[in-house]
Design a protein around this motif. Structure first.
Motif, PDB file in Angstrom:
ATOM      1  N   GLN A  41       0.371  -1.004  -0.157  1.00  0.00           N
ATOM      2  CA  GLN A  41      -0.079   0.050  -0.079  1.00  0.00           C
ATOM      3  C   GLN A  41       0.685   0.795  -0.166  1.00  0.00           C
ATOM      4  OE1 GLN A  41      -3.752  -0.010  -0.189  1.00  0.00           O
ATOM      5  NE2 GLN A  41      -2.756   2.209  -0.597  1.00  0.00           N
ATOM      6  N   LEU A  42       0.601   1.923  -1.022  1.00  0.00           N
ATOM      7  CA  LEU A  42       2.046   3.199  -1.445  1.00  0.00           C
ATOM      8  C   LEU A  42       0.519   4.283  -0.498  1.00  0.00           C
ATOM      9  CD1 LEU A  42       3.196   2.880  -4.183  1.00  0.00           C
ATOM     10  CD2 LEU A  42       4.168   2.687  -2.260  1.00  0.00           C
ATOM     11  N   LYS A  43       1.180   5.634  -0.710  1.00  0.00           N
ATOM     12  CA  LYS A  43      -0.598   7.031  -0.106  1.00  0.00           C
ATOM     13  C   LYS A  43      -1.361   6.908  -1.688  1.00  0.00           C
ATOM     14  CE  LYS A  43       2.880  10.708  -1.554  1.00  0.00           C
ATOM     15  NZ  LYS A  43       3.389  12.232  -1.554  1.00  0.00           N
ATOM     16  N   THR A  44      -0.934   6.376  -2.915  1.00  0.00           N
ATOM     17  CA  THR A  44      -0.969   6.395  -4.043  1.00  0.00           C
ATOM     18  C   THR A  44      -2.442   5.366  -4.000  1.00  0.00           C
ATOM     19  OG1 THR A  44       0.541   6.052  -5.077  1.00  0.00           O
ATOM     20  CG2 THR A  44      -0.208   8.769  -5.146  1.00  0.00           C
ATOM     21  N   ARG A  46      -2.588   0.984  -4.654  1.00  0.00           N
ATOM     22  CA  ARG A  46      -2.223  -0.572  -4.117  1.00  0.00           C
ATOM     23  C   ARG A  46      -1.012  -1.048  -5.671  1.00  0.00           C
ATOM     24  NH1 ARG A  46      -6.357  -4.006  -0.270  1.00  0.00           N
ATOM     25  NH2 ARG A  46      -6.152  -2.521   1.379  1.00  0.00           N
ATOM     26  N   PHE A  77      11.363   5.436  -0.030  1.00  0.00           N
ATOM     27  CA  PHE A  77      12.280   4.893  -1.204  1.00  0.00           C
ATOM     28  C   PHE A  77      12.404   6.197  -0.619  1.00  0.00           C
ATOM     29  CE2 PHE A  77       8.213   2.717  -1.704  1.00  0.00           C
ATOM     30  CZ  PHE A  77       8.723   1.688  -2.437  1.00  0.00           C
ATOM     31  N   VAL A 159       3.420   2.979  -8.728  1.00  0.00           N
ATOM     32  CA  VAL A 159       4.634   3.450  -8.870  1.00  0.00           C
ATOM     33  C   VAL A 159       5.526   4.389  -8.759  1.00  0.00           C
ATOM     34  CG1 VAL A 159       7.113   1.826  -9.379  1.00  0.00           C
ATOM     35  CG2 VAL A 159       4.795   0.356  -7.924  1.00  0.00           C
ATOM     36  N   ILE A 162       5.743   7.422  -7.352  1.00  0.00           N
ATOM     37  CA  ILE A 162       7.076   7.749  -6.547  1.00  0.00           C
ATOM     38  C   ILE A 162       7.756   8.839  -6.795  1.00  0.00           C
ATOM     39  CG2 ILE A 162       8.799   6.451  -5.036  1.00  0.00           C
ATOM     40  CD1 ILE A 162       7.425   3.410  -5.534  1.00  0.00           C
ATOM     41  N   ASP A 177       8.690   9.440  -0.165  1.00  0.00           N
ATOM     42  CA  ASP A 177       7.181   8.909  -0.039  1.00  0.00           C
ATOM     43  C   ASP A 177       7.500   7.521   0.671  1.00  0.00           C
ATOM     44  OD1 ASP A 177       5.631  10.731  -1.101  1.00  0.00           O
ATOM     45  OD2 ASP A 177       5.603   9.513  -3.414  1.00  0.00           O
ATOM     46  N   ARG A 178       6.670   6.971   1.203  1.00  0.00           N
ATOM     47  CA  ARG A 178       6.813   5.232   1.982  1.00  0.00           C
ATOM     48  C   ARG A 178       5.530   4.654   2.178  1.00  0.00           C
ATOM     49  NH1 ARG A 178      10.119   5.650   6.409  1.00  0.00           N
ATOM     50  NH2 ARG A 178      10.841   8.188   6.701  1.00  0.00           N
ATOM     51  N   ILE A 179       6.472   3.373   1.932  1.00  0.00           N
ATOM     52  CA  ILE A 179       5.540   2.170   2.027  1.00  0.00           C
ATOM     53  C   ILE A 179       4.335   2.297   3.470  1.00  0.00           C
ATOM     54  CG2 ILE A 179       5.320  -0.204   2.103  1.00  0.00           C
ATOM     55  CD1 ILE A 179       8.025  -0.543   0.990  1.00  0.00           C
TER      56      ILE A 179
END
Length: 190
Positions: A41-44, A46, A77, A159, A162, A177-179
């Motif tokens: 899960q990223l902020k933007t 999955r 990242f 991705v 990012i 950005d973070r996971i």
């Protein structure tokens, strides 16, 4: 230009010259093997990664173990080079951290394509730990030099979003950005 700068420039040139998209699964496509699939899960959005135990069984086992412990949750990242790759998996965000457990290399003949997930390492081929990278584009100069353990099958557009790093600083990202979280698909109960 020193040797490392030249090599990094070569990687970027090779990547930009060979941009080709790997096939991605439909967002509605069911996960075929939940035990060998990661969901990040990223902020933007999955990202779904098909694991490759056929190529790197020890790395896949370790990545799953770390994901199940919540090791990757909140990690940045920290190094992101446009047209090349996004590197994460270091809880310190410095590029020097990890889980403290080095893995023996499991190199293969598999190619580094767009969406390939591979282990980051130091100059010692057997120094991979928890850090990994996702290729934005084909990177043939990496083939046979890094352990490939997965392939993004859905969510590559997230991705691509990012936050990119500073090209003058080897892709180091200020305010990365973070996971949000990363889990083995079979462990997700929604």
């Amino acid at each position: 230009m020193n040797r490392m700068s030249w090599i990094k420039s070569l990687f970027v040139c090779l990547c930009l010259a060979g941009m080709a998209a790997a096939p991605a699964a439909s967002a509605a496509a069911p996960i075929k093997d939940p035990e060998n699939t990661l969901v990040m899960q990223l902020k933007t959005g999955r990202v779904v990664i098909a694991l490759r135990p056929d190529l790197a069984p020890k790395h896949v086992a370790r990545i799953k173990e770390l994901a199940r412990k919540g090791f990757y949750d909140g990690t940045p990242f920290h190094r992101v080079i446009p047209g090349f790759m996004a590197q994460g998996g270091d809880p310190t965000g410095t590029g020097r951290g990890g889980s403290g457990f080095h893995l023996p290399a499991e190199f293969s003949r598999e190619k580094h394509l767009r969406g390939t997930v591979s282990m980051a390492r130091a100059s010692d081929p057997n120094s991979a730990d928890s850090q990994f990278f996702i290729c934005f584009a084909p990177a043939p100069a990496l083939d046979g030099q890094y352990t490939i353990w997965g392939q993004v099958i859905d969510g590559m557009e997230f991705v691509d979003q990012i936050k990119k790093g500073d090209a003058a600083d080897n892709g180091a990202v200020n305010g990365p950005d973070r996971i949000v979280w990363m889990k083995v698909a079979s462990d997700i109960k929604e």
